[in-house]
Scaffold this motif. Structure first.
Motif, short mmCIF file in Angstrom:
data_model
loop_
_atom_site.label_atom_id
_atom_site.label_comp_id
_atom_site.label_asym_id
_atom_site.label_seq_id
_atom_site.Cartn_x
_atom_site.Cartn_y
_atom_site.Cartn_z
N TYR A 297 0.83 -1.21 0.00
CA TYR A 297 0.00 0.00 0.00
C TYR A 297 0.87 1.26 0.00
O TYR A 297 0.60 2.22 -0.72
CB TYR A 297 -0.91 0.02 1.24
CG TYR A 297 -1.96 -1.05 1.29
CD1 TYR A 297 -2.47 -1.63 0.13
CD2 TYR A 297 -2.45 -1.52 2.51
CE1 TYR A 297 -3.43 -2.62 0.19
CE2 TYR A 297 -3.41 -2.52 2.58
CZ TYR A 297 -3.89 -3.07 1.41
OH TYR A 297 -4.84 -4.04 1.48
N ALA A 298 1.90 1.25 0.85
CA ALA A 298 2.78 2.42 0.95
C ALA A 298 3.49 2.68 -0.39
O ALA A 298 3.59 3.83 -0.84
CB ALA A 298 3.80 2.22 2.07
N LEU A 299 3.97 1.61 -1.02
CA LEU A 299 4.65 1.77 -2.31
C LEU A 299 3.68 2.26 -3.38
O LEU A 299 4.05 3.10 -4.23
CB LEU A 299 5.28 0.44 -2.74
CG LEU A 299 6.48 -0.04 -1.90
CD1 LEU A 299 6.92 -1.42 -2.35
CD2 LEU A 299 7.63 0.96 -2.01
N TRP A 300 2.44 1.74 -3.35
CA TRP A 300 1.45 2.16 -4.34
C TRP A 300 1.12 3.65 -4.18
O TRP A 300 1.06 4.39 -5.17
CB TRP A 300 0.19 1.32 -4.17
CG TRP A 300 -0.84 1.51 -5.24
CD1 TRP A 300 -0.85 0.95 -6.49
CD2 TRP A 300 -2.01 2.31 -5.15
NE1 TRP A 300 -1.96 1.35 -7.18
CE2 TRP A 300 -2.70 2.18 -6.39
CE3 TRP A 300 -2.56 3.10 -4.16
CZ2 TRP A 300 -3.90 2.85 -6.65
CZ3 TRP A 300 -3.75 3.76 -4.40
CH2 TRP A 300 -4.40 3.64 -5.63
N MET A 301 0.92 4.09 -2.95
CA MET A 301 0.65 5.52 -2.71
C MET A 301 1.87 6.37 -3.08
O MET A 301 1.72 7.47 -3.63
CB MET A 301 0.27 5.75 -1.25
CG MET A 301 -1.07 5.17 -0.86
SD MET A 301 -2.45 5.91 -1.77
CE MET A 301 -2.36 7.62 -1.22
N THR A 302 3.06 5.84 -2.78
CA THR A 302 4.28 6.57 -3.15
C THR A 302 4.38 6.71 -4.65
O THR A 302 4.83 7.74 -5.17
CB THR A 302 5.51 5.83 -2.59
OG1 THR A 302 5.40 5.74 -1.16
CG2 THR A 302 6.79 6.57 -2.95
N SER A 303 3.95 5.66 -5.37
CA SER A 303 4.01 5.73 -6.84
C SER A 303 3.11 6.84 -7.38
O SER A 303 3.44 7.48 -8.39
CB SER A 303 3.62 4.38 -7.45
OG SER A 303 2.24 4.11 -7.26
N ILE A 304 1.98 7.08 -6.71
CA ILE A 304 1.12 8.19 -7.13
C ILE A 304 1.83 9.52 -6.92
O ILE A 304 1.82 10.40 -7.79
CB ILE A 304 -0.22 8.16 -6.36
CG1 ILE A 304 -1.01 6.90 -6.71
CG2 ILE A 304 -1.05 9.40 -6.69
CD1 ILE A 304 -2.33 6.78 -5.97
N ALA A 305 2.47 9.67 -5.74
CA ALA A 305 3.20 10.91 -5.46
C ALA A 305 4.33 11.10 -6.46
O ALA A 305 4.57 12.23 -6.95
CB ALA A 305 3.74 10.88 -4.03
N VAL A 306 5.05 10.00 -6.78
CA VAL A 306 6.14 10.10 -7.76
C VAL A 306 5.59 10.47 -9.13
O VAL A 306 6.18 11.30 -9.85
CB VAL A 306 6.91 8.76 -7.82
CG1 VAL A 306 7.88 8.74 -8.99
CG2 VAL A 306 7.64 8.51 -6.50
N ALA A 307 4.46 9.88 -9.49
CA ALA A 307 3.85 10.20 -10.78
C ALA A 307 3.42 11.65 -10.84
O ALA A 307 3.56 12.32 -11.89
CB ALA A 307 2.65 9.28 -11.03
N ILE A 308 2.91 12.19 -9.75
CA ILE A 308 2.54 13.61 -9.70
C ILE A 308 3.77 14.47 -9.94
O ILE A 308 3.74 15.45 -10.70
CB ILE A 308 1.88 13.95 -8.35
CG1 ILE A 308 0.50 13.29 -8.24
CG2 ILE A 308 1.77 15.46 -8.16
CD1 ILE A 308 -0.16 13.46 -6.89
#
Length: 769
Positions: A297-308
């Protein structure tokens, strides 16, 4: 594919993920998330400070006429255009309406200057009618616009007055007008909407006032595209992130700079949700343990932040609220499920999951995994709880659950809030399921220490191994099996112990039984009892009989148990008692007064309802109470002898006698015989039928008969199948007997005829014995 769908639906997390994806898509499609999108885009605009190319410049004119809405002084415009021509500007865009000044010579000079610039000068026109009407935008006077080339200065704002995208063309009834940014971006610009990259620093765009330009103390404009705009025009002011209100000219310039960089693309909510949803589903399918899922979950949310962050650097506009909405809805669904699991699916006193949770957890895997459903029923729990506080009750229950979990590593124990614990075991792992559970019961039945007190634990265990039925049906079957089990001689009862025929646990039996009770289709037969010393028939046992229209004769063992399971045992007893006493009345009309016995389950002596039932039926008929015997079955199930004794004594005051049925096996034991006022001992047929072949059985029967004689009780033997057994019982001193050798169960008419024949000695030629 169907197997994948079933696997998807079987996982609660995957189901929640699917629901979250659908909700996120619906909300995104309805633009409900737009305020959050705007917030994200505004944050992205602050992540970088990109420099403009310098190929596009902005010159602003200070002089405006507020009465007409941004009409500049034509003299200043002539001087500015002359200077731009002289400096070699590549193209000039006049982003304001030009009006006549009132001086014919000045207006003529301005007209000549515009014509002199030829293809390098462009005027702007507002095409969208909503801007013209709502913002009061004026148009260029036809004197100046004649034979001029136009571009559109239109823009579209959101509900907060921000501009996020600009179309490449704007159309009216006259023409399809290209947007200003497409001209400024140069040839090769794709004909698609552009989404301005607001990370481009507007301060890096070359800018000058018209006065500074004419004075020669400003920017170089040679070879550049120059936008000449007006200041102080509210009609052309729009909001951009991190800047507040700016002129619309700057928005088109930033859009052109974005196009020059090859960016400004946009990906809608469908793209972002699809990409992140696939990643999320794969994450849930791959990670099976809670710690790993949390990392996922943490990596998935981090991927959204990285994509932003990355899309901000690339100048690409993406709607990230779809994936964020997915995360939000999934979190809500998981929180709700966990809340239910903690509160709605947890028995509060013990903190253990309840049977609702068991149905939820096991409902989707019972058939395929071939799991045995096991229920442990704790005896006399109410009496124990009466002496404990709420907290100590929970400790007591948790200790029992801890012991039951020893049977299987990682076992989950469920508690229904009453007397029953439940769990599952893989059938294939235990060749001797009964032996395993008997061992587990021995461990779990050790005394429990709570608040420095040692408390007894007594339990019976029921097992269901009918793998084809629903979870709820199997759980009910296991509970009934635990009820059928007996602490003393059969503490573990497996459902197949009833009969091999699966119809024993066919719940359609319940519906047919309800109909039979409602329509009074359960009757009686009378099995004669004889005085073994004289051979004369002196009484009869009333036996319940049910002939089903579809299945024929139904065994009493089956439908009586079913009555008990569905709470209709009192109703059945009432009907059998009524029919038996009516039969006795019928025999009384011809002068016969045999001793009549009826069967009553020991569990019906928990209160005075059975006493009320017997007294009401005796009061309604002419039968003498002393001619009625109540055979109490399964006395080992009596949990409170004090209450049972009160009921016995109340009924016994009228003259009714009591018989302990099936004596000699553990369901009818010495404990009950010594505690309750019985008048008769009924020797179980298991011993009677083994007397000839077994010295042990013969000795048991002999000792029971002697016990009856020494205590003043009548001895009755059941199951007499042959003359030898009859004679042996007679020689041992047994008083009364019944069985097929004496007579099979008879209808009332047959019983009546038999008694008449016995009375009429001239016709009764065959004396029994």
């Amino acid at each position: 594919m169907p197997q994948l769908v079933r696997k998807f639906l079987a996982s609660e997390r995957l189901r929640h993920a699917g629901i979250a994806i659908i909700l996120a898509a619906l909300f995104a499609a309805a633009t409900i998330f737009r305020p959050l999108d705007i917030s994200i885009w505004s944050i992205q605009s602050k992540m970088f400070d990109k420099q403009a190319s310098g190929e596009i410049a902005l010159v602003t004119l200070e002089s405006t006429d507020t009465s007409t809405g941004a009409v500049v002084a034509n003299r200043q415009l002539v001087d500015t255009l002359t200077k731009l021509d002289a400096e070699g500007a590549k193209r000039v865009v006049l982003d304001f309406p030009i009006r006549k000044s009132g001086s014919q010579d000045l207006d003529s000079e301005l007209r000549k200057t515009l014509v002199g610039l030829g293809d390098r000068v462009f005027l702007t026109r507002t095409v969208r009618s909503d801007l013209l009407e709502s913002r009061g935008v004026a148009e260029t006077d036809q004197y100046f616009s004649r034979e001029m080339r136009f571009v559109s200065s239109d823009f579209e704002t959101d509900f907060l007055d921000f501009v996020w995208g600009v179309e490449p063309f704007f159309a009216d009834n006259r023409a399809n007008v290209p947007a200003m940014w497409t001209l400024l971006a140069g040839e090769g610009t794709p004909a698609r909407p552009i989404y301005p990259d607001y990370t481009i620093d507007m301060a890096s765009i070359p800018h000058s006032t018209s006065i500074a330009l004419v004075d020669g103390s400003s920017i170089a404009v040679s070879g550049k595209s120059v936008v000449v705009g007006a200041t102080g025009s509210p009609a052309r002011a729009v909001k951009v992130p991190d800047q507040g209100f700016v002129t619309s000219s700057l928005v088109h310039i930033v859009a052109a700079e974005t196009a020059k960089r090859g960016s400004g693309q946009s990906f809608d909510w469908g793209t972002s949700i699809t990409v992140f949803a696939i990643a999320f589903i794969l994450l849930l399918a791959a990670l099976r343990t809670t710690p790993r899922r949390r990392v996922g979950y943490a990596l998935w949310m981090t991927s959204i932040a990285v994509a932003i962050f990355i899309t901000s650097g690339l100048g690409v506009r993406v709607l990230f609220t779809g994936p964020l909405g997915l995360a939000g809805f999934y979190a809500i669904l998981r929180f709700t499920a966990n809340f239910k699991r903690r509160h709605l699916n947890i028995e509060q006193r013990s903190g253990l999951p309840n049977f609702v949770a068991m149905n939820r957890d096991m409902g989707n895997r019972i058939g395929g995994d071939r799991l045995a459903i096991v229920v442990a029923k704790i005896a006399r729990l109410d009496a124990i709880f009466a002496t404990l506080s709420q907290g100590d009750q929970g400790k007591y229950l948790r200790q029992i659950a801890g012991r039951l979990s020893l049977g299987e590593h990682g076992q989950t124990i469920y508690y229904d809030g009453g007397k029953n614990f439940a769990f599952v075991l893989p059938s294939a792992a235990y060749n001797d399921m009964r032996g395993h559970l008997e061992g587990l019961r021995a461990i779990a039945s050790q005394s429990v220490s709570v608040s420095k007190r040692d408390l007894d634990v007594s339990m019976t265990i029921g097992v269901d191994q009918s793998f084809e039925k629903s979870m709820s049906s199997r759980l009910n079957s296991a509970i009934a099996a635990a009820d059928q089990a007996r602490e003393a001689y059969r503490p573990v009862f497996v459902i197949s112990d009833f009969e091999a025929d699966s119809e024993d646990w066919d719940y359609s039996l319940q519906a047919r039984l309800e109909d039979a009770l409602s329509e009074d289709r359960i009757g009686i037969k009378l099995q004669p009892q004889a005085d073994l010393q004289t051979g004369e028939i002196i009484g009869a046992e009333s036996l319940a009989r049910w002939v089903d229209e579809e299945h024929g004769d139904i065994s009493p063992a089956r439908f009586i148990l079913q009555c008990e399971r569905v709470g209709r045992l009192d109703d059945l007893t009432k009907r059998i008692t009524h029919k038996t006493l009516r039969a006795a009345e019928s025999l009384l009309e011809d002068g016969f007064e045999p001793q009549i016995s009826i069967n009553v389950s020991a569990i019906q002596f928990v209160d005075h309802r059975i006493a009320d039932l017997v007294e009401e039926n005796l009061a309604a008929c002419r039968m003498k109470p002393e001619n009625l015997t109540i055979e109490v079955t399964e006395t080992a199930r009596i949990e409170n002898f004090s209450v049972a004794r009160e009921v016995f004594e109340r009924i016994g005051k009228s003259g009714v006698k009591f018989s302990i049925d099936d004596f000699g096996i553990a369901s009818a034991n010495f404990d009950a015989l010594s505690e309750l006022p019985f008048d008769e001992i009924k020797i179980d047929q298991v011993f009677v039928q083994r007397m000839q072949a077994s010295k042990m059985a013969r000795s048991i029967v002999s000792n029971i008969i002697r016990l009856a004689g020494e205590t003043g009780l009548t001895s009755v033997a059941e199951g007499i199948e042959d003359r030898e057994s009859y004679q042996m019982l007679k020689d041992l001193g047994c008083e009364v007997g019944q069985g097929f050798y004496i007579a099979r169960p008879l209808t009332l008419a047959e019983m009546h005829e038999t008694l008449i024949l016995q009375r009429d000695r001239t016709h009764f030629t065959r004396r029994i014995g």
